[in-house]
Enzyme design. Sequence first.
Site, PDB file in Angstrom:
ATOM      1  N   PRO A   7      34.111  -5.935  15.775  1.00 29.29           N
ATOM      2  CA  PRO A   7      34.403  -6.052  14.356  1.00 29.29           C
ATOM      3  C   PRO A   7      33.932  -7.164  13.924  1.00 29.29           C
ATOM      4  O   PRO A   7      33.460  -8.195  14.686  1.00 29.29           O
ATOM      5  CB  PRO A   7      35.985  -6.437  14.409  1.00 29.29           C
ATOM      6  CG  PRO A   7      36.227  -7.006  15.852  1.00 29.29           C
ATOM      7  CD  PRO A   7      35.049  -6.268  16.709  1.00 29.29           C
ATOM      8  N   SER A  52       0.865  -1.306  -0.040  1.00 25.76           N
ATOM      9  CA  SER A  52       0.013   0.087   0.058  1.00 25.76           C
ATOM     10  C   SER A  52       0.969   1.177  -0.084  1.00 25.76           C
ATOM     11  O   SER A  52       1.679   1.717   1.078  1.00 25.76           O
ATOM     12  CB  SER A  52      -0.908   0.002   1.341  1.00 25.76           C
ATOM     13  OG  SER A  52      -1.266   1.347   1.643  1.00 25.76           O
ATOM     14  N   LYS A  90      31.052  -2.112   5.557  1.00 22.23           N
ATOM     15  CA  LYS A  90      30.911  -1.806   6.985  1.00 22.23           C
ATOM     16  C   LYS A  90      31.780  -3.215   7.482  1.00 22.23           C
ATOM     17  O   LYS A  90      31.498  -4.234   7.384  1.00 22.23           O
ATOM     18  CB  LYS A  90      29.328  -2.243   7.597  1.00 22.23           C
ATOM     19  CG  LYS A  90      29.312  -2.442   8.917  1.00 22.23           C
ATOM     20  CD  LYS A  90      27.943  -2.510   9.430  1.00 22.23           C
ATOM     21  CE  LYS A  90      27.877  -2.762  10.798  1.00 22.23           C
ATOM     22  NZ  LYS A  90      26.374  -3.307  11.370  1.00 22.23           N
TER      23      LYS A  90
HETATM   24  C1  LIG Z   1      14.736   2.848  14.125  1.00 17.60           C
HETATM   25  C2  LIG Z   1      14.960   1.490  13.527  1.00 17.60           C
HETATM   26  C3  LIG Z   1      16.270   1.323  13.069  1.00 17.60           C
HETATM   27  C4  LIG Z   1      16.369   0.127  12.245  1.00 17.60           C
HETATM   28  N1  LIG Z   1      17.745  -0.126  11.765  1.00 17.60           N
HETATM   29  C5  LIG Z   1      18.016  -1.305  11.170  1.00 17.60           C
HETATM   30  C6  LIG Z   1      19.456  -1.601  10.616  1.00 17.60           C
HETATM   31  O1  LIG Z   1      20.534  -0.581  10.753  1.00 17.60           O
HETATM   32  N2  LIG Z   1      19.602  -2.599  10.302  1.00 17.60           N
HETATM   33  C7  LIG Z   1      18.627  -3.707  10.333  1.00 17.60           C
HETATM   34  O2  LIG Z   1      18.974  -4.668   9.754  1.00 17.60           O
HETATM   35  N3  LIG Z   1      17.269  -3.358  10.410  1.00 17.60           N
HETATM   36  C8  LIG Z   1      17.105  -2.069  10.995  1.00 17.60           C
HETATM   37  N4  LIG Z   1      15.698  -1.886  11.390  1.00 17.60           N
HETATM   38  C9  LIG Z   1      14.733  -2.912  11.162  1.00 17.60           C
HETATM   39  C10 LIG Z   1      14.237  -2.520   9.504  1.00 17.60           C
HETATM   40  O3  LIG Z   1      13.723  -1.347   9.527  1.00 17.60           O
HETATM   41  C11 LIG Z   1      12.995  -3.534   9.151  1.00 17.60           C
HETATM   42  O4  LIG Z   1      13.549  -4.827   9.547  1.00 17.60           O
HETATM   43  C12 LIG Z   1      12.885  -3.452   7.683  1.00 17.60           C
HETATM   44  O5  LIG Z   1      12.891  -2.142   7.057  1.00 17.60           O
HETATM   45  C13 LIG Z   1      11.891  -4.344   7.346  1.00 17.60           C
HETATM   46  O6  LIG Z   1      10.560  -3.681   7.565  1.00 17.60           O
HETATM   47  P1  LIG Z   1       9.343  -4.647   7.011  1.00 17.60           P
HETATM   48  O7  LIG Z   1       9.396  -4.931   5.666  1.00 17.60           O
HETATM   49  O8  LIG Z   1       9.017  -5.690   8.068  1.00 17.60           O
HETATM   50  O9  LIG Z   1       8.157  -3.376   7.297  1.00 17.60           O
HETATM   51  P2  LIG Z   1       7.837  -2.102   6.603  1.00 17.60           P
HETATM   52  O10 LIG Z   1       8.866  -1.262   6.126  1.00 17.60           O
HETATM   53  O11 LIG Z   1       6.969  -1.368   7.615  1.00 17.60           O
HETATM   54  O12 LIG Z   1       6.735  -2.352   5.381  1.00 17.60           O
HETATM   55  C14 LIG Z   1       5.356  -2.898   5.665  1.00 17.60           C
HETATM   56  C15 LIG Z   1       4.796  -2.952   4.236  1.00 17.60           C
HETATM   57  O13 LIG Z   1       3.536  -3.555   4.768  1.00 17.60           O
HETATM   58  C16 LIG Z   1       2.578  -2.853   3.662  1.00 17.60           C
HETATM   59  N5  LIG Z   1       1.132  -2.779   4.531  1.00 17.60           N
HETATM   60  C17 LIG Z   1       0.998  -2.545   5.738  1.00 17.60           C
HETATM   61  N6  LIG Z   1      -0.234  -2.839   5.979  1.00 17.60           N
HETATM   62  C18 LIG Z   1      -0.949  -3.084   4.857  1.00 17.60           C
HETATM   63  C19 LIG Z   1      -2.455  -3.129   4.308  1.00 17.60           C
HETATM   64  N7  LIG Z   1      -3.403  -2.899   5.418  1.00 17.60           N
HETATM   65  N8  LIG Z   1      -2.472  -3.447   3.061  1.00 17.60           N
HETATM   66  C20 LIG Z   1      -1.321  -3.448   2.041  1.00 17.60           C
HETATM   67  N9  LIG Z   1      -0.281  -3.381   2.854  1.00 17.60           N
HETATM   68  C21 LIG Z   1       0.062  -3.101   3.962  1.00 17.60           C
HETATM   69  C22 LIG Z   1       3.000  -1.377   3.845  1.00 17.60           C
HETATM   70  O14 LIG Z   1       2.760  -0.607   2.754  1.00 17.60           O
HETATM   71  C23 LIG Z   1       4.610  -1.623   3.436  1.00 17.60           C
HETATM   72  O15 LIG Z   1       4.768  -1.805   2.033  1.00 17.60           O
HETATM   73  C24 LIG Z   1      15.620  -0.638  12.226  1.00 17.60           C
HETATM   74  C25 LIG Z   1      14.281  -0.479  12.611  1.00 17.60           C
HETATM   75  C26 LIG Z   1      13.857   0.709  13.266  1.00 17.60           C
HETATM   76  C27 LIG Z   1      12.404   0.954  13.819  1.00 17.60           C
END
Ligand SMILES: Cc1cc2nc3c(=O)[nH]c(=O)nc-3n(C[C@H](O)[C@H](O)[C@H](O)COP(=O)(O)OP(=O)(O)OC[C@H]3O[C@@H](n4cnc5c(N)ncnc54)[C@H](O)[C@@H]3O)c2cc1C
Length: 524
Positions: free
Chosen positions: A98, A41, A80
């Site tokens: 490291p 979405s 990194k």
């Molecule tokens: C502060 C912070 C720092 C981070 N730093 C790191 C890092 O340095 N290294 C690392 O490995 N990880 C890091 N992470 C974790 C990393 O950001 C996530 O693991 C990664 O981005 C995966 O996110 P995701 O795909 O699970 O969720 P999201 O990126 O939230 O994606 C969710 C998806 O679901 C879709 N969606 C949700 N609801 C619906 C719906 N009802 N209908 C249709 N689609 C929907 C959204 O549109 C989106 O496409 C960090 C996280 C945070 C919070």
Amino acid sequence: MNEHTIEHIVIVGGGTAGWMAAAAISRFMNNGMTRITLVESDEIGTVGVGEATIPPILSFNHMLGIDEGEFLRATQGTYKLGIEFVNWGAIGERYFHPFGVHGEDLSGIHFHQLYLRERKARVMQDISAWSMSAVAASMGRFARPPAGAPFPAKDLYYAFHFDASLYAKYLRHYAERGGVRRIEGKIVDTTLRGADGHLESVTLGDGQVITGDLFIDCSGFRGLLIEQVLETGYEDWSQWLPADRAIAVPTALAGPPDPYTRATAHASGWQWRIPLQHRMGNGIVYSSRFLDDDDAERVLLANLEAAPIADPRRIRFTTGRRKLSWNRNVIAMGLSSGFVEPLESTSIHVIQAAIARLIALFPDKRFNPLERDEFNAQMRTLYEDVRDFIVLHYKATDRTDSDFWNHVRAMDVPETLQRKIDLFRAKGRVFREGYELFGTTSWVAVMLGQHIVPEDYEPPVDALDESRVAAALDEMRLAYLRTAEAMPTHADFIAATAAAPPPTPTFSFTDEVPGVLPFTGAPS
Ligand SMILES: Cc1cc2nc3c(=O)[nH]c(=O)nc-3n(C[C@H](O)[C@H](O)[C@H](O)COP(=O)(O)OP(=O)(O)OC[C@H]3O[C@@H](n4cnc5c(N)ncnc54)[C@H](O)[C@@H]3O)c2cc1C
């Protein structure tokens, strides 16, 4: 293939998790019968953070046949070599965690045991002086070790910093080329099958109904399917990891990008600094019990090296894990399955590990509970390993300058972690059990870096001649220094790698990486 083969996999979510899953599954389930659809979405968007990784990401990219130069160009990536921790054990101190190993073992004795004896006999440099990755990082240098490189170049292990949104975009092209169908739309409803309660379909805002045999929930923190529909439950770990907020803000680069992440502890929480090619990623992680949002933002903005190039972005989370990552015919990956704050950059790895385990335990339409239970047990262990290692960073401190540090220093920690601390404190012992993610180097780096100093070393060390060991250690240290000095600067190496036209894949770093779980499940 037979009548039980999964015919339709529906991936919900197009963040890093969704597109990593789509790319890998399209590569492994390319059987002519299984279709893959990804729903995302634009209205909801992605979490938009996540920039640092650990070495197994190389295996993931390699498994997909991704060229490193093309990947660096597409994601604005940098290399990194580890993480520099500032102000963790005490204010004003720094140490380096490291990738790879500390030194060479001698006569079957772990290097760090030799180092511990030496430390008792003479003043020694920090143990990171015996890490190829740490020494290169301290000089801002990098070169990819060629396959089969001899000591000490073979000990240079690396991962990437990259823009996770660009990585997702890059993998989207890969997955779509592999036949994955993408649907843009917001899921507003779901139906469950009467007989077994399996998820049958999702319905989009425009009325479109998408049925599937297997659903992969990559919907982020909300856990749209795994929690909102299946009510799987969440194990909350905030008694050990009280941070529940983050604020992220990118800045311009103030100089050439360092080949490492920096994690700087503040009075309440900590700040990350992740250099990419085109910008610096910065953010603060903190607990709302100890610091309010506006103060956290002030601390973050006051500790930047350059001006922000976007507005600060506030994020809330609860550290913990979904009680089951796989429930019925729904498998949660990424933030929907759990989150253990980003201190050791493990979340993208946990996605990779979930994909590897799914491929190794891929179900058919009969959904054998054994496969599900094994998947859940392995994911649980992985999350708990990560949790224990992160908790160590908070627990092992002499800081007394704030309520936050007084709280985490005094808290009880999980029994599994306490045992590791006790074993190390006695004679510097570290045992890696089963598929534990972090190996000896990681535990030794953080424990010594944060003042858990062993009272003694293992008795077999005394069988080795002291002067010969001392000479060997000096030789190793010099070898790391000379090798790092001969490397190009990190910036030059990136420019050369990312500038090259896409060649035939030259990637050759496929060996199992000590200290980290290898990607498993790739076909031979
Ligand atoms: C502060 C912070 C720092 C981070 N730093 C790191 C890092 O340095 N290294 C690392 O490995 N990880 C890091 N992470 C974790 C990393 O950001 C996530 O693991 C990664 O981005 C995966 O996110 P995701 O795909 O699970 O969720 P999201 O990126 O939230 O994606 C969710 C998806 O679901 C879709 N969606 C949700 N609801 C619906 C719906 N009802 N209908 C249709 N689609 C929907 C959204 O549109 C989106 O496409 C960090 C996280 C945070 C919070």
